[in-house]
Design a protein around this motif. Structure first.
Motif, PDB file in Angstrom:
ATOM      1  N   ASP A 119       0.810  -1.207   0.000  1.00 28.40           N
ATOM      2  CA  ASP A 119       0.000   0.000   0.000  1.00 28.40           C
ATOM      3  C   ASP A 119       0.850   1.266   0.000  1.00 28.40           C
ATOM      4  OD1 ASP A 119      -2.330  -1.451  -0.029  1.00 28.40           O
ATOM      5  OD2 ASP A 119      -2.633  -1.375   2.139  1.00 28.40           O
ATOM      6  N   ASP A 120       1.987   1.241   0.706  1.00 27.48           N
ATOM      7  CA  ASP A 120       2.800   2.456   0.788  1.00 27.48           C
ATOM      8  C   ASP A 120       3.351   2.852  -0.582  1.00 27.48           C
ATOM      9  OD1 ASP A 120       4.414   0.187   0.813  1.00 27.48           O
ATOM     10  OD2 ASP A 120       6.018   1.150   1.938  1.00 27.48           O
ATOM     11  N   GLU A 125       3.134   6.419  -5.269  1.00 32.64           N
ATOM     12  CA  GLU A 125       3.031   6.601  -6.720  1.00 32.64           C
ATOM     13  C   GLU A 125       1.862   7.518  -7.079  1.00 32.64           C
ATOM     14  OE1 GLU A 125       5.048   5.775  -9.020  1.00 32.64           O
ATOM     15  OE2 GLU A 125       6.403   4.459  -7.913  1.00 32.64           O
ATOM     16  N   LYS A 126       0.747   7.381  -6.357  1.00 32.00           N
ATOM     17  CA  LYS A 126      -0.405   8.255  -6.658  1.00 32.00           C
ATOM     18  C   LYS A 126      -0.094   9.698  -6.294  1.00 32.00           C
ATOM     19  CE  LYS A 126      -5.338   8.983  -6.322  1.00 32.00           C
ATOM     20  NZ  LYS A 126      -6.656   8.477  -5.893  1.00 32.00           N
ATOM     21  N   SER A 127       0.602   9.904  -5.189  1.00 28.41           N
ATOM     22  CA  SER A 127       0.947  11.268  -4.792  1.00 28.41           C
ATOM     23  C   SER A 127       1.846  11.923  -5.830  1.00 28.41           C
ATOM     24  CB  SER A 127       1.635  11.270  -3.420  1.00 28.41           C
ATOM     25  OG  SER A 127       2.932  10.685  -3.491  1.00 28.41           O
ATOM     26  N   LEU A 128       2.738  11.150  -6.424  1.00 33.70           N
ATOM     27  CA  LEU A 128       3.597  11.679  -7.478  1.00 33.70           C
ATOM     28  C   LEU A 128       2.766  12.109  -8.691  1.00 33.70           C
ATOM     29  CD1 LEU A 128       6.694   9.271  -7.539  1.00 33.70           C
ATOM     30  CD2 LEU A 128       6.550  11.568  -6.576  1.00 33.70           C
TER      31      LEU A 128
END
Length: 220
Positions: A119-120, A125-128
């Motif tokens: 999950d981390d 990756e989504k935050s990027l």
């Protein structure tokens, strides 16, 4: 006049595919005794039910290794099947070798399935993606939709099953495994793998030398 199917023909097809005796006989009769056509028929017959077999327990199998030329990259992979009969098949051993080679070639891959990705990593990756310049100023719903699409693509790049098979790029590794499930009529799973790089985690001699020089300067 159709060709007479002998017990030897049936045994040969069974040894090559691992399919049941009755299925082998029917496939040979339908192909007029042609082994290659019978193998393809058995494969097509099983592909439709390959997804259903994914949930069945696979506790047999083998651990395969691959060492790349130059001995600087190595891979260990565990691949499972349901019976010892299939685990002894030359085609099963070849599948394991191909998978090990695939893992060595696809160095961005970290998991077998996208569902195995921690999950981390997904959150990171989504935050990027959300911080990409082309998304700045867009409504949050649009940003999330675009970011999720890009994230899905990125996660597939990290997943072994979503990679194009290096020996036959028109199919994925998942499709390759399903073809073998269809061939033998039992579940096959790539359970886990480990990739090794020579010297990984160790500082190079050059780095050590730089540290030595840096310490000498500090101590002057």
């Amino acid at each position: 006049m159709s060709k007479k199917i002998s017990a030897e023909n049936i045994k040969e097809l069974r040894n090559k595919t691992g399919a049941g005796m009755t299925d082998c006989k029917k496939a040979l009769e339908a192909s007029d005794g042609q082994i290659d056509i019978a193998i393809e028929a058995l494969r097509r017959k099983g592909l439709a039910s390959a997804d259903k077999k994914f949930s069945r327990l696979a506790a047999e199998g083998l651990i395969e290794s691959y060492i790349h030329a130059g001995s600087r990259i190595g891979v260990l992979v565990e691949i499972n099947c349901e019976t010892d009969f299939v685990s002894r098949q030359p085609k099963f051993h070849q599948l394991a070798k191909d998978i090990a080679m695939q893992i060595a070639a696809c160095q961005s891959v970290i998991c077998v399935f996208t569902s195995d990705i921690p999950d981390d990593i997904i959150i990171y990756e989504k935050s990027l993606e959300l911080q990409k310049e082309d998304l700045l100023g867009k409504p949050i719903e649009i940003k999330n939709k675009i970011a999720n699409g890009r994230l899905d693509k990125k996660l597939k790049e990290l997943s072994l099953m979503n990679q194009n098979f290096i020996k036959k790029t028109e199919i994925t590794v998942e499709e390759l495994v399903k073809q073998h499930i269809a061939l033998w009529g039992e579940n096959i799973k790539i359970r886990r793998f480990e990739r090794f790089f020579l010297g990984e985690g160790l500082k190079s001699k050059n780095d050590n030398f730089k540290d030595e020089i840096s310490n000498m300067i500090k101590n002057k």
